[in-house]
Scaffold this motif. Structure first.
Motif, PDB file in Angstrom:
ATOM      1  N   ASP A 149       0.849  -1.191   0.000  1.00  0.00           N
ATOM      2  CA  ASP A 149       0.000   0.000   0.000  1.00  0.00           C
ATOM      3  C   ASP A 149       0.888   1.245   0.000  1.00  0.00           C
ATOM      4  O   ASP A 149       2.121   1.152   0.010  1.00  0.00           O
ATOM      5  CB  ASP A 149      -0.965  -0.004   1.189  1.00  0.00           C
ATOM      6  CG  ASP A 149      -0.261  -0.024   2.542  1.00  0.00           C
ATOM      7  OD1 ASP A 149       0.927   0.377   2.630  1.00  0.00           O
ATOM      8  OD2 ASP A 149      -0.908  -0.430   3.528  1.00  0.00           O
ATOM      9  N   ASP A 150       0.264   2.416  -0.031  1.00  0.00           N
ATOM     10  CA  ASP A 150       1.020   3.661  -0.114  1.00  0.00           C
ATOM     11  C   ASP A 150       2.015   3.814   1.035  1.00  0.00           C
ATOM     12  O   ASP A 150       3.146   4.269   0.838  1.00  0.00           O
ATOM     13  CB  ASP A 150       0.072   4.867  -0.157  1.00  0.00           C
ATOM     14  CG  ASP A 150      -0.695   4.973  -1.468  1.00  0.00           C
ATOM     15  OD1 ASP A 150      -0.290   4.313  -2.455  1.00  0.00           O
ATOM     16  OD2 ASP A 150      -1.695   5.715  -1.507  1.00  0.00           O
ATOM     17  N   GLU A 151       1.603   3.430   2.239  1.00  0.00           N
ATOM     18  CA  GLU A 151       2.490   3.555   3.401  1.00  0.00           C
ATOM     19  C   GLU A 151       3.699   2.622   3.269  1.00  0.00           C
ATOM     20  O   GLU A 151       4.837   3.022   3.526  1.00  0.00           O
ATOM     21  CB  GLU A 151       1.733   3.246   4.692  1.00  0.00           C
ATOM     22  CG  GLU A 151       2.596   3.408   5.935  1.00  0.00           C
ATOM     23  CD  GLU A 151       1.841   3.101   7.226  1.00  0.00           C
ATOM     24  OE1 GLU A 151       2.523   2.884   8.234  1.00  0.00           O
ATOM     25  OE2 GLU A 151       0.594   3.083   7.216  1.00  0.00           O
ATOM     26  N   ALA A 152       3.452   1.396   2.833  1.00  0.00           N
ATOM     27  CA  ALA A 152       4.556   0.441   2.656  1.00  0.00           C
ATOM     28  C   ALA A 152       5.505   0.912   1.558  1.00  0.00           C
ATOM     29  O   ALA A 152       6.723   0.764   1.676  1.00  0.00           O
ATOM     30  CB  ALA A 152       4.014  -0.954   2.337  1.00  0.00           C
ATOM     31  N   GLN A 153       4.953   1.493   0.491  1.00  0.00           N
ATOM     32  CA  GLN A 153       5.805   2.018  -0.584  1.00  0.00           C
ATOM     33  C   GLN A 153       6.666   3.175  -0.074  1.00  0.00           C
ATOM     34  O   GLN A 153       7.848   3.273  -0.401  1.00  0.00           O
ATOM     35  CB  GLN A 153       4.957   2.468  -1.772  1.00  0.00           C
ATOM     36  CG  GLN A 153       4.359   1.310  -2.551  1.00  0.00           C
ATOM     37  CD  GLN A 153       3.558   1.776  -3.748  1.00  0.00           C
ATOM     38  OE1 GLN A 153       3.905   2.750  -4.396  1.00  0.00           O
ATOM     39  NE2 GLN A 153       2.475   1.064  -4.051  1.00  0.00           N
ATOM     40  N   ALA A 154       6.073   4.038   0.762  1.00  0.00           N
ATOM     41  CA  ALA A 154       6.830   5.157   1.324  1.00  0.00           C
ATOM     42  C   ALA A 154       7.947   4.642   2.235  1.00  0.00           C
ATOM     43  O   ALA A 154       9.070   5.162   2.220  1.00  0.00           O
ATOM     44  CB  ALA A 154       5.905   6.103   2.091  1.00  0.00           C
ATOM     45  N   GLN A 155       7.662   3.605   3.025  1.00  0.00           N
ATOM     46  CA  GLN A 155       8.686   3.019   3.893  1.00  0.00           C
ATOM     47  C   GLN A 155       9.798   2.384   3.066  1.00  0.00           C
ATOM     48  O   GLN A 155      10.978   2.545   3.375  1.00  0.00           O
ATOM     49  CB  GLN A 155       8.067   1.977   4.825  1.00  0.00           C
ATOM     50  CG  GLN A 155       7.171   2.561   5.886  1.00  0.00           C
ATOM     51  CD  GLN A 155       6.418   1.497   6.665  1.00  0.00           C
ATOM     52  OE1 GLN A 155       6.427   0.322   6.323  1.00  0.00           O
ATOM     53  NE2 GLN A 155       5.745   1.925   7.720  1.00  0.00           N
TER      54      GLN A 155
END
Length: 174
Positions: A149-155
């Motif tokens: 998800d977007d958060e995992a991609q940012a991490q």
């Protein structure tokens, strides 16, 4: 570890076609390796597969991999020296690539108003269109981030920036 890297490099086409096979084969390749080594082997394998994809997309546009990188770099006007430094190559190599892109009507050289010896490389409207089309097709492989998800991609992005910074620091000439 060299053998594992060669093994993963040879998985290129299989991995692009079948991610499940790639995951299980890559895990087999990592037997007996530390987590750090496995991460590095996976990064090398991913890099190789992305390089193959970039070369295939470039080929469809009749660009060599170097020309595709150059076209990408010319998203803003730059001098030959700036481009050569960014691509880590000799300016004479850039000159040859620019000549071929000029012949196709994709790039022009503009003299600097303050210093006529300085030439700026600028994409033509056709060059801008070719660059945009190339980049659009290049990044159509969004499936590489499926399941994140977007958060995992940012991490992941933040972690890759740390890795890239570590790599840059470890390979700099001191």
């Amino acid at each position: 570890m060299i053998e594992e890297v060669k093994y993963l490099k040879n998985l290129g086409d299989t991995c692009l076609e079948d991610a499940a096979t790639c995951s299980s084969l890559a895990c087999d390749a990592g037997a007996g390796m530390s987590t750090s080594q496995q991460v590095q082997v996976h990064l090398l394998g991913i890099g190789e597969r992305l390089r193959q994809h970039a070369a295939a997309v470039g080929h469809r546009f009749d660009f060599t991999p170097q020309q595709a990188m150059l076209l990408d770099r010319l998203g803003s006007r730059q001098t030959m020296g700036q481009v050569a430094a960014a691509l880590h190559c000799d300016p004479s190599n850039v000159t040859g690539m620019i000549r071929r892109l000029e012949a196709r009507g994709l790039v022009v050289r503009e003299a600097d108003e303050a210093d006529r010896r300085t030439k700026w490389l600028v994409l033509t409207p056709a060059g801008i269109a070719a660059r945009e089309s190339f980049l659009h097709e290049m990044f159509q492989v969004t499936s590489v981030l499926d399941g994140l998800d977007d958060e995992a991609q940012a991490q992941l992005l933040a972690q890759l920036r740390v890795v890239a910074g570590n790599l840059k620091a470890s390979t700099s000439c001191g």
